[in-house]
Design a protein around this motif. Structure first.
Motif, PDB file in Angstrom:
ATOM      1  N   VAL A  12     -27.428  42.136  92.529  1.00 20.84           N
ATOM      2  CA  VAL A  12     -28.603  42.477  93.332  1.00 20.84           C
ATOM      3  C   VAL A  12     -28.440  43.834  94.003  1.00 20.84           C
ATOM      4  N   THR A  13     -27.270  44.098  94.569  1.00 20.59           N
ATOM      5  CA  THR A  13     -27.078  45.382  95.255  1.00 20.59           C
ATOM      6  C   THR A  13     -27.107  46.550  94.274  1.00 20.59           C
ATOM      7  N   GLU A  14     -26.643  46.320  93.058  1.00 20.05           N
ATOM      8  CA  GLU A  14     -26.690  47.386  92.052  1.00 20.05           C
ATOM      9  C   GLU A  14     -28.132  47.685  91.659  1.00 20.05           C
ATOM     10  N   TRP A  31     -42.292  48.251  89.207  1.00 18.44           N
ATOM     11  CA  TRP A  31     -41.008  48.051  89.879  1.00 18.44           C
ATOM     12  C   TRP A  31     -40.594  46.577  89.804  1.00 18.44           C
ATOM     13  N   ASP A  32     -41.558  45.682  89.943  1.00 13.72           N
ATOM     14  CA  ASP A  32     -41.243  44.264  89.755  1.00 13.72           C
ATOM     15  C   ASP A  32     -40.798  44.010  88.320  1.00 13.72           C
ATOM     16  N   PRO A  81     -32.876  37.689  91.638  1.00 16.61           N
ATOM     17  CA  PRO A  81     -34.267  38.050  91.923  1.00 16.61           C
ATOM     18  C   PRO A  81     -34.976  38.648  90.712  1.00 16.61           C
ATOM     19  N   GLY A  82     -36.263  38.275  90.581  1.00 18.35           N
ATOM     20  CA  GLY A  82     -37.066  38.809  89.494  1.00 18.35           C
ATOM     21  C   GLY A  82     -38.159  39.742  89.960  1.00 18.35           C
ATOM     22  N   THR A  83     -38.258  39.924  91.289  1.00 16.55           N
ATOM     23  CA  THR A  83     -39.227  40.858  91.861  1.00 16.55           C
ATOM     24  C   THR A  83     -38.594  41.530  93.070  1.00 16.55           C
ATOM     25  N   ALA A  84     -39.211  42.614  93.534  1.00 18.92           N
ATOM     26  CA  ALA A  84     -38.711  43.312  94.717  1.00 18.92           C
ATOM     27  C   ALA A  84     -38.796  42.407  95.947  1.00 18.92           C
ATOM     28  N   THR A  85     -39.832  41.580  96.032  1.00 19.29           N
ATOM     29  CA  THR A  85     -39.974  40.653  97.159  1.00 19.29           C
ATOM     30  C   THR A  85     -38.852  39.623  97.157  1.00 19.29           C
ATOM     31  N   ASP A  86     -38.527  39.095  95.981  1.00 24.66           N
ATOM     32  CA  ASP A  86     -37.415  38.142  95.873  1.00 24.66           C
ATOM     33  C   ASP A  86     -36.107  38.795  96.303  1.00 24.66           C
ATOM     34  N   ALA A  87     -35.915  40.047  95.923  1.00 25.68           N
ATOM     35  CA  ALA A  87     -34.691  40.760  96.271  1.00 25.68           C
ATOM     36  C   ALA A  87     -34.575  40.959  97.780  1.00 25.68           C
ATOM     37  N   ALA A 124     -32.019  39.468 102.950  1.00 24.50           N
ATOM     38  CA  ALA A 124     -32.179  38.942 104.303  1.00 24.50           C
ATOM     39  C   ALA A 124     -31.359  37.661 104.495  1.00 24.50           C
ATOM     40  N   GLU A 125     -31.284  36.853 103.445  1.00 27.02           N
ATOM     41  CA  GLU A 125     -30.524  35.604 103.513  1.00 27.02           C
ATOM     42  C   GLU A 125     -29.017  35.862 103.609  1.00 27.02           C
ATOM     43  N   VAL A 126     -28.549  36.886 102.918  1.00 26.14           N
ATOM     44  CA  VAL A 126     -27.108  37.172 102.881  1.00 26.14           C
ATOM     45  C   VAL A 126     -26.629  37.962 104.098  1.00 26.14           C
ATOM     46  N   ARG A 127     -27.520  38.646 104.776  1.00 25.87           N
ATOM     47  CA  ARG A 127     -27.126  39.554 105.855  1.00 25.87           C
ATOM     48  C   ARG A 127     -26.183  38.950 106.891  1.00 25.87           C
TER      49      ARG A 127
END
Length: 289
Positions: A110-112, A132-133, A154-160, A165-168
């Motif tokens: 995800v970060t990549e 972009w999605d 994630p399959g979209t920018a919103t999912d990402a 936010a969940e991992v923070r």
């Protein structure tokens, strides 16, 4: 053809040399995960051979983007075989873990992807939100190469954004993260002799002495731009400021650098994998009637 092709958003994004800046941003972001950076530090001699590791990483990414399907899958098998043998110790809990845990692989993926997309977008690559999605969706094809279920990323920018936010809450600046930030900001020049090397000629010694200063200054400038492209919360975790002015400055710098890079002849930075992919695409294109 490969995992992607000439009609993919992925090829449009990765045709941009500015993505090298995105790769550095990804490393800065990845280092904020204590277990992820511990896995790297405890299993990698990246400080002894940083440029060799960089070349291997670039080759892997290029293979998955531009290689044939067989080449991409073979690269993935090699990576999985290496990761399966690696363990590390959590610097906070002391727990021993495998570096190919799905949670860590997902973080790296995800970060990549986020870093490539963010860097390209802020540098001025014009794509619609749907495109972009589409990039995020296409990148799911790379997930199985490292052993991930493609539906788990994630399959979209919103999912990402939701995932980040969940991992923070798990992220923090550890000693390994700070050390990595400093090292990547002022890396040794690629022509520096390996530790313990002897018998250099005077020309080699002079080149090393004279070239290191300008090289390190340029490296620091590039690293500062990559760092400034991080989200404000990530900069704050590193002890920096999350000011909007920093975001504006990073965007201006990234756009300027993209203009410079795109003014250079394409052959200067295209590699054999890219050339082979373009040749396959040309051969597969329908012949005008």
């Amino acid at each position: 053809m490969g995992l992607f092709g000439p009609g993919s958003v992925t090829w449009r994004v990765h045709d941009e040399p500015i993505l090298a800046l995105g790769g550095l941003r990804a490393l800065f972001l990845q280092a904020l995960h204590p277990r992820a950076i511990a896995g790297v530090v405890q299993n990698s001699g990246y400080k002894a051979d940083p440029w060799g590791r960089l070349f291997r990483t670039i080759t892997y990414v290029a293979t998955t983007i531009y290689g044939t399907t067989d080449e991409a899958q073979a690269a993935g098998r090699r990576v999985r075989a290496v990761h399966q043998r690696m363990y590390a110790t959590d610097p906070i809990s002391g727990q021993r873990f495998r570096v190919d845990e799905p949670e860590l692989l997902r973080w790296v993926h995800v970060t990549e992807v986020d870093s490539y997309a963010t860097t390209a977008r802020r540098a001025g690559l014009q794509l619609t939100d749907d495109e972009w999605d589409g990039y995020w969706s296409e990148q799911r094809r790379r997930a199985p190469l490292v052993g991930l279920d493609p539906t788990s990323v994630p399959g979209t920018a919103t999912d990402a954004a939701a995932y980040l936010a969940e991992v923070r809450p798990e992220l923090k600046m550890t000693r390994d993260a700070a050390d990595t930030l400093v090292f990547l900001s002022v890396p040794p020049p690629p022509w520096r002799p390996a530790a313990g090397a002897t018998g250099q000629s005077w020309r080699r010694r002079t080149l090393t002495m004279l070239g290191s200063g300008p090289f390190r200054a340029a490296s620091f400038g590039i690293a500062l731009t990559a760092f400034s492209l991080l989200p404000p919360w990530a900069r704050r975790l590193y002890g920096g400021l999350g000011l909007p002015t920093t975001d504006l400055g990073a965007t201006v710098s990234a756009r300027s650098l993209r203009l410079v890079l795109n003014s250079m002849p394409h052959r200067w930075y295209e590699g054999p994998l890219y050339q082979a992919a373009m040749a396959r695409a040309a051969a597969a294109a329908p012949t005008p009637s």
